[in-house]
Design an enzyme around this catalytic site. Structure first.
Site, mmCIF file in Angstrom:
data_model
loop_
_atom_site.group_PDB
_atom_site.id
_atom_site.type_symbol
_atom_site.label_atom_id
_atom_site.label_comp_id
_atom_site.label_asym_id
_atom_site.label_seq_id
_atom_site.Cartn_x
_atom_site.Cartn_y
_atom_site.Cartn_z
ATOM 1 N N ASN A 244 6.856 -13.118 -7.334
ATOM 2 C CA ASN A 244 5.811 -12.109 -7.112
ATOM 3 C C ASN A 244 6.514 -10.769 -6.859
ATOM 4 O O ASN A 244 7.055 -10.547 -5.782
ATOM 5 C CB ASN A 244 4.990 -12.553 -5.891
ATOM 6 C CG ASN A 244 3.887 -11.582 -5.564
ATOM 7 O OD1 ASN A 244 3.778 -10.513 -6.170
ATOM 8 N ND2 ASN A 244 3.072 -11.940 -4.595
ATOM 9 N N ARG B 204 3.404 -13.922 -10.768
ATOM 10 C CA ARG B 204 2.139 -13.267 -10.441
ATOM 11 C C ARG B 204 2.104 -11.906 -11.153
ATOM 12 O O ARG B 204 3.035 -11.110 -11.019
ATOM 13 C CB ARG B 204 2.030 -13.047 -8.941
ATOM 14 C CG ARG B 204 0.768 -12.311 -8.600
ATOM 15 C CD ARG B 204 0.731 -11.890 -7.166
ATOM 16 N NE ARG B 204 -0.508 -11.171 -6.926
ATOM 17 C CZ ARG B 204 -0.637 -10.264 -5.970
ATOM 18 N NH1 ARG B 204 0.368 -9.948 -5.196
ATOM 19 N NH2 ARG B 204 -1.783 -9.649 -5.806
ATOM 20 N N HIS C 29 -6.924 -10.213 -6.379
ATOM 21 C CA HIS C 29 -6.883 -11.384 -5.475
ATOM 22 C C HIS C 29 -7.508 -12.619 -6.134
ATOM 23 O O HIS C 29 -8.010 -13.508 -5.435
ATOM 24 C CB HIS C 29 -7.652 -11.119 -4.156
ATOM 25 C CG HIS C 29 -6.998 -10.129 -3.246
ATOM 26 N ND1 HIS C 29 -7.725 -9.267 -2.454
ATOM 27 C CD2 HIS C 29 -5.695 -9.858 -2.998
ATOM 28 C CE1 HIS C 29 -6.895 -8.518 -1.749
ATOM 29 N NE2 HIS C 29 -5.658 -8.842 -2.068
ATOM 30 N N HIS D 180 -11.273 -12.262 1.445
ATOM 31 C CA HIS D 180 -9.812 -12.231 1.568
ATOM 32 C C HIS D 180 -9.457 -10.960 2.329
ATOM 33 O O HIS D 180 -9.557 -9.850 1.790
ATOM 34 C CB HIS D 180 -9.151 -12.234 0.186
ATOM 35 C CG HIS D 180 -7.657 -12.148 0.252
ATOM 36 N ND1 HIS D 180 -6.836 -13.195 -0.091
ATOM 37 C CD2 HIS D 180 -6.845 -11.152 0.644
ATOM 38 C CE1 HIS D 180 -5.570 -12.837 0.101
ATOM 39 N NE2 HIS D 180 -5.554 -11.590 0.537
ATOM 40 N N ARG E 139 -5.835 1.654 2.692
ATOM 41 C CA ARG E 139 -6.665 2.119 1.576
ATOM 42 C C ARG E 139 -8.092 2.328 2.061
ATOM 43 O O ARG E 139 -8.586 1.566 2.900
ATOM 44 C CB ARG E 139 -6.690 1.091 0.443
ATOM 45 C CG ARG E 139 -5.364 0.905 -0.222
ATOM 46 C CD ARG E 139 -5.516 0.001 -1.449
ATOM 47 N NE ARG E 139 -4.279 -0.707 -1.699
ATOM 48 C CZ ARG E 139 -4.174 -2.012 -1.911
ATOM 49 N NH1 ARG E 139 -5.255 -2.761 -1.972
ATOM 50 N NH2 ARG E 139 -3.002 -2.554 -2.110
ATOM 51 N N ILE F 277 -5.794 -11.385 8.233
ATOM 52 C CA ILE F 277 -6.823 -11.032 9.223
ATOM 53 C C ILE F 277 -7.898 -12.116 9.283
ATOM 54 O O ILE F 277 -8.283 -12.575 10.359
ATOM 55 C CB ILE F 277 -7.456 -9.658 8.869
ATOM 56 C CG1 ILE F 277 -6.386 -8.567 8.867
ATOM 57 C CG2 ILE F 277 -8.599 -9.324 9.825
ATOM 58 C CD1 ILE F 277 -6.868 -7.196 8.387
ATOM 59 N N GLY F 278 -8.364 -12.537 8.119
ATOM 60 C CA GLY F 278 -9.433 -13.543 8.076
ATOM 61 C C GLY F 278 -9.027 -14.849 8.727
ATOM 62 O O GLY F 278 -9.829 -15.524 9.374
ATOM 63 N N GLU G 178 -2.127 -18.729 -2.540
ATOM 64 C CA GLU G 178 -1.991 -18.155 -3.887
ATOM 65 C C GLU G 178 -0.804 -18.757 -4.641
ATOM 66 O O GLU G 178 -0.877 -18.986 -5.840
ATOM 67 C CB GLU G 178 -1.811 -16.637 -3.777
ATOM 68 C CG GLU G 178 -3.099 -15.926 -3.413
ATOM 69 C CD GLU G 178 -2.867 -14.532 -2.854
ATOM 70 O OE1 GLU G 178 -2.245 -14.421 -1.779
ATOM 71 O OE2 GLU G 178 -3.305 -13.571 -3.483
#
Ligand code: AMP
Length: 402
Positions: free
Chosen positions: A11, A92, A181, A209, A242, A333-334, A386
């Site tokens: 990645n 990826r 994602h 996500h 962002r 975070i989730g 992932e």
């Protein structure tokens, strides 16, 4: 050759390269590492293998080719047992445009198609291409596969992916929403189906996500039907640095009235906004939660804004789904922030959502499970994988090539 078949996943980010060696059957990670700060004097390779950690300095001149060269040396030496079991390499790639609705074996025409998508993802695709080219040279005997972040979202209907701009911009320049994602959202859809014992092609999920980058996906009958990122990863939710959704007129105003250049806008929107911009402290959720605990007003406002925007998006995604089998939190975070989950769900009681506070507090650090009260709509936390999705796709396609 003995032992299980393994896949190397690669990645490439703008100044980093992450890699894992995974057993695609079981998801077991045999090796994990990354090269950071490429191009700088602190460039270094670090890894975890057999519960041991290691690091190695890289030279400032080392690009992706240099990193892959360093990996090859380790495969010839201390990692030779793993090297013998490697069957394929999965890369990826962020942007596959409209050409790729699935992962694909890499050949010359795929490399050209990825190059053509660089225009759509100038910050991401060039890095992936360099990694692919270096790895094709270093491992010519192994099948290599590209796994696109955008592929899972190719099932969006046109009324969901089009911007309300002149249609010619889509027809002539492919300007539309693509979403990102994809591997993560796909994993969340498939894993939810397993947990809820529902066939994948019957499951309806809202997948959140939430990491440094954040996106939401509405999955209907196992397919993505809407997602919050757009042509680029800037659209949608509030993220670490962002901004997410904005009034596009604000950009005109910044250019006309405040004389922002394109480079300054890029910096503002991608790097100085989001949690960092509002809090004036940090892009990091954990740090902000700590600061909020000590009374930092900016941190508290940034986190509230993050959750409010997220809750509005979740409510909106009940529109395409109608029936939602599970709402899933994932990403750094989730998976870890019980505060963000509680604050977000607090906005959604009109949809019947109710948290079980103990379950919500108990789940973290890589565990999986239900956090809603029994008898209320399902809310799950699922650690995303992932790399495992990349490894599974890679071996599926590599088997066809062998
Ligand atoms: P990711 O990009 O998926 O690695 O997620 C990074 C984000 O997850 C950062 O904002 C971290 O602060 C956040 N994060 C990780 N662990 C925790 C935690 N225990 N509590 C709150 N946020 C966390």
């Amino acid at each position: 050759m003995s032992g299980p078949r393994l896949v190397l996943t690669i990645n490439c980010g703008s100044s980093s390269l992450k890699f894992t060696i995974i057993n695609p059957e079981t998801g077991e990670e045999r090796l994990k590492g990354q090269a950071d700060a490429l191009g700088s004097s602190s460039a270094a390779l670090s890894w975890q293998h057999d519960e041991k950690e290691g690091t190695q300095k890289l030279s400032p001149g080392d690009d992706y080719e240099g990193v892959i060269g360093a990996l090859v040396k380790r495969f010839d030496g201390p990692w030779s047992a793993l090297r013998e079991q490697l069957r394929a390499i999965g890369h990826r790639v962020v942007h596959g445009g409209e050409q790729f609705a699935d992962s694909t074996l890499i050949n010359d025409s795929v490399v050209s198609a990825i190059r053509a998508c660089c225009e759509l993802a100038p910050l991401h695709n060039p890095a992936a291409l360099q990694g692919i080219q270096a790895s094709l040279l270093a491992f010519p005997e192994l099948p290599q596969v590209a796994v696109f972040d955008t592929a899972f979202h190719q099932s969006l209907p046109d009324y969901a992916y089009l911007y309300a701009l002149p249609y010619s911009l889509y027809r002539d320049h492919q300007l539309r929403r693509y979403g990102m994602h994809g591997s993560s959202h796909r994993y969340i859809g498939e894993r939810s189906a397993e947990i809820l014992k529902t066939p994948t092609d019957k499951i309806n999920v809202i997948s959140a996500h939430l990491g440094n980058g954040a996106s939401l996906c509405a999955i209907k009958n196992g397919k993505s039907v809407d997602t919050s990122m757009g042509l680029t990863p800037l659209e949608g939710l509030v993220m670490g640095s962002r901004c997410g959704d904005l009034d596009p007129g604000l950009l005109l105003h910044l250019g006309e009235a405040l004389d922002y250049s394109l480079a300054e806008l890029e910096q503002l929107l991608n790097r100085n906004s989001g949690l960092l911009g509002i809090s004036e402290l940090s892009n990091d959720c954990r740090e902000l939660e700590e600061a909020m605990g000590k009374g930092h007003a900016g941190a508290s406002l940034a986190l509230k804004l993050f959750c409010y925007r997220l809750a509005k998006y979740i409510a909106a995604y009940t529109v395409p789904l109608k029936r939602v089998d599970s709402l899933v939190f994932t990403g750094g975070i989730g998976e870890n922030s019980s505060w963000v989950r509680r604050e977000t769900i607090g906005w959604l009681s009109q949809l019947g959502y109710q948290l079980d506070n103990k379950r919500n507090e108990d789940i973290r650090f890589g565990s999986e499970g239900q956090i809603s009260k029994d008898g209320t709509p399902d809310i799950l936390v699922i650690p995303t994988r992932e790399d495992w999705v990349i490894a599974r796709d890679t071996i599926r396609l590599a088997n066809r090539a062998l």
